[in-house]
Design an enzyme around this catalytic site. Sequence first.
Site, PDB file in Angstrom:
ATOM      1  N   ARG A   1       0.872  -1.180   0.267  1.00  0.00           N
ATOM      2  CA  ARG A   1      -0.218   0.328  -0.188  1.00  0.00           C
ATOM      3  C   ARG A   1       0.565   0.932   0.058  1.00  0.00           C
ATOM      4  O   ARG A   1       0.848   1.457  -1.033  1.00  0.00           O
ATOM      5  CB  ARG A   1      -0.469  -0.204   1.410  1.00  0.00           C
ATOM      6  CG  ARG A   1      -2.410   1.192   0.643  1.00  0.00           C
ATOM      7  CD  ARG A   1      -2.108   2.469   1.362  1.00  0.00           C
ATOM      8  NE  ARG A   1      -1.439   2.589   2.737  1.00  0.00           N
ATOM      9  CZ  ARG A   1      -0.887   3.633   2.839  1.00  0.00           C
ATOM     10  NH1 ARG A   1      -0.916   5.208   2.170  1.00  0.00           N
ATOM     11  NH2 ARG A   1       0.052   3.938   4.390  1.00  0.00           N
ATOM     12  N   ASP A   2       1.604   2.035   0.941  1.00  0.00           N
ATOM     13  CA  ASP A   2       1.950   2.412   1.182  1.00  0.00           C
ATOM     14  C   ASP A   2       3.583   2.689   0.323  1.00  0.00           C
ATOM     15  O   ASP A   2       3.800   3.487  -0.459  1.00  0.00           O
ATOM     16  CB  ASP A   2       2.928   3.172   2.501  1.00  0.00           C
ATOM     17  CG  ASP A   2       3.620   4.054   2.583  1.00  0.00           C
ATOM     18  OD1 ASP A   2       3.190   5.767   1.917  1.00  0.00           O
ATOM     19  OD2 ASP A   2       4.184   4.683   3.604  1.00  0.00           O
TER      20      ASP A   2
ATOM     21  N   CYS B   1       9.196   9.364  -2.333  1.00  0.00           N
ATOM     22  CA  CYS B   1       9.263  10.041  -1.219  1.00  0.00           C
ATOM     23  C   CYS B   1       8.552  11.358  -1.689  1.00  0.00           C
ATOM     24  O   CYS B   1       9.627  11.874  -3.606  1.00  0.00           O
ATOM     25  CB  CYS B   1      10.341  10.974  -0.314  1.00  0.00           C
ATOM     26  SG  CYS B   1       9.439  12.578   0.434  1.00  0.00           S
TER      27      CYS B   1
ATOM     28  N   HIS C   1       6.563   4.818  12.243  1.00  0.00           N
ATOM     29  CA  HIS C   1       6.687   4.372  11.130  1.00  0.00           C
ATOM     30  C   HIS C   1       7.659   5.261  10.202  1.00  0.00           C
ATOM     31  O   HIS C   1       7.223   6.382   9.856  1.00  0.00           O
ATOM     32  CB  HIS C   1       5.312   4.486  10.328  1.00  0.00           C
ATOM     33  CG  HIS C   1       5.183   4.692   8.667  1.00  0.00           C
ATOM     34  ND1 HIS C   1       4.498   3.990   8.002  1.00  0.00           N
ATOM     35  CD2 HIS C   1       5.025   5.676   7.812  1.00  0.00           C
ATOM     36  CE1 HIS C   1       4.537   4.004   6.827  1.00  0.00           C
ATOM     37  NE2 HIS C   1       4.756   4.732   6.701  1.00  0.00           N
TER      38      HIS C   1
ATOM     39  N   ASN D   1      10.045   4.034   2.658  1.00  0.00           N
ATOM     40  CA  ASN D   1       9.811   3.546   3.635  1.00  0.00           C
ATOM     41  C   ASN D   1      11.307   2.765   4.119  1.00  0.00           C
ATOM     42  O   ASN D   1      12.088   2.217   3.086  1.00  0.00           O
ATOM     43  CB  ASN D   1       8.648   2.602   3.485  1.00  0.00           C
ATOM     44  CG  ASN D   1       7.289   2.981   3.757  1.00  0.00           C
ATOM     45  OD1 ASN D   1       6.979   3.517   4.631  1.00  0.00           O
ATOM     46  ND2 ASN D   1       7.211   3.194   2.354  1.00  0.00           N
TER      47      ASN D   1
ATOM     48  N   HIS E   1      10.465   6.397   7.346  1.00  0.00           N
ATOM     49  CA  HIS E   1      10.921   6.220   5.788  1.00  0.00           C
ATOM     50  C   HIS E   1      12.124   6.848   6.335  1.00  0.00           C
ATOM     51  O   HIS E   1      12.475   7.770   6.941  1.00  0.00           O
ATOM     52  CB  HIS E   1      10.001   7.910   5.493  1.00  0.00           C
ATOM     53  CG  HIS E   1       8.506   7.604   4.398  1.00  0.00           C
ATOM     54  ND1 HIS E   1       7.999   7.323   3.482  1.00  0.00           N
ATOM     55  CD2 HIS E   1       8.037   6.771   5.199  1.00  0.00           C
ATOM     56  CE1 HIS E   1       7.366   6.374   3.553  1.00  0.00           C
ATOM     57  NE2 HIS E   1       6.601   6.374   4.691  1.00  0.00           N
TER      58      HIS E   1
END
Lengths: 301, 301
Positions: free
Chosen positions: A15-16, A240, A207, A249, A209
Amino acid sequence: MGIPSQVRIVEVGPRDGLQNEATPVSVAARVAFVEALVAAGLTTVEAGSFVSPKWVPQMAGTDQVLAALPARPGVWFPVLAPNMQGFLAAQAAGAQEIAVFGAASETFSKRNTNCTIAESLERFRPVCEAAAAAGIRVRGYVSCVLGCPYEGEVPVSKVVEVAGALAAMGCYEISLGDTIGVGTPLKSRAMLEAVAGVVPMERLAVHFHDTYGQALANILACLEAGVSVIDAAAGGLGGCPYAAGASGNVATEDLVYMLDGMGVTSGVSLDGVLAAARLITAELGSEPRSRLSKARPAIQG
Amino acid sequence: MGIPSQVRIVEVGPRDGLQNEATPVSVAARVAFVEALVAAGLTTVEAGSFVSPKWVPQMAGTDQVLAALPARPGVWFPVLAPNMQGFLAAQAAGAQEIAVFGAASETFSKRNTNCTIAESLERFRPVCEAAAAAGIRVRGYVSCVLGCPYEGEVPVSKVVEVAGALAAMGCYEISLGDTIGVGTPLKSRAMLEAVAGVVPMERLAVHFHDTYGQALANILACLEAGVSVIDAAAGGLGGCPYAAGASGNVATEDLVYMLDGMGVTSGVSLDGVLAAARLITAELGSEPRSRLSKARPAIQG
């Protein structure tokens, strides 16, 4: 608190990760990716998002992804559901867990979801109520917890406020997201500890990055403060959107390498994650962005 | 002990970095690189190596590099001098500081320098004595402190032994090197603390390669144990001869970003290091391997 002996990794690559890759990937490839991640031992794999494919074409067909994934005890496939419409679609698709996505930055909230933070929380309230009534778990995200692409510094008090509101609404877990990867270890830990003052540490996830290469160091600092749930994406998927060419991530395989070396149990196989990362990046026409992938090149057939 | 408020970064790009890059770089370009690093605020810049150019062509002309660097108070340009012959050449070239390079792994010592660890220490002894007599500082390296490409695990006791021997010989500082970048945070810190039992922490430096992406997390763990000297290479120069395509030294700019964010003073300018990294990688026909460089792309002219 000391570093937990066991952690749960929440895999957000499908997803992300994929949502922030330029190339959309087919439903079949996304299902294969999720299956490879489950085979690697991941028990929470974010499988998609119920948003308009007009805005996020990469997540089109999330209902088909869910339909193709057989239920397994102890394995969860959360999907993003930003509003009531998304929730109803997720429920219809058989989702057992959804996620809502709030921000700690007012400007980011407005630009990303076209509403204030307060309005976004009011939007999540009926979603959380409907989910509770249907027996569906809700995970809450707070984005921009260590900085905002528009506002710069974000006050920790705002993160605490939004995280507390999501927890009060019934989110079983709150993931604190350094959306643009600007955080450093001591600020990350201080932010986490401040939030843990209102939401128990056991219900918090971090979470990160890796935009500035800080992700693993930040995770270490947060593990030392007692966090035991960590989001990551196989292959460091994601990029990003606010820094072209930058890392996405934190790579699940780099994280697993660190945890294995520290004797922290995650139940995830390093080789398994690496295989999943190679499978999906081949679809994207790229290569995993992890350091591990470069240190252990794929064996050429 | 708590994280020190101030650290010294030892820039190893012009030696450990360039020596492990396939493309040799001209003396003029190496001088320009060192000058850019000094301009960025670095006060210890490893400038080269007095080894046979037959074995390490990248370091040919180190005498010319030293000759082109004017003396500046408080700035040091150590050069590697593996034996008496190298020491005499370094002395003739006007070196004010040299470095000797030992290993904690017997097999690595034999393959890298064709002698046992004990023999290598006996080789360093007259070098240290001659350096002391000439008023030249000596820095000691211990390689393979967290693993060996041939032996795998390396006992911490061996690292302690070699570091202690180098300190006893007069090395003012001992740099503990994770040559192949396999270390993880807790093992790194445990190794450092074991060595600090025989050599005071103020005389220890840590030297991490980012092969598996662990370098910054390892540095954080060691900072928490009180280390205040950190080796790094602008642009993450260096690669790893034992893992083709893998990352080299921790990138100075990623390290400075972390230290700045933690409020730890290094006196080094992030933009300055980034400029130096771009200058030298342009010579190499590549790009800095740091995350920072990708997050902050060079402005196109």
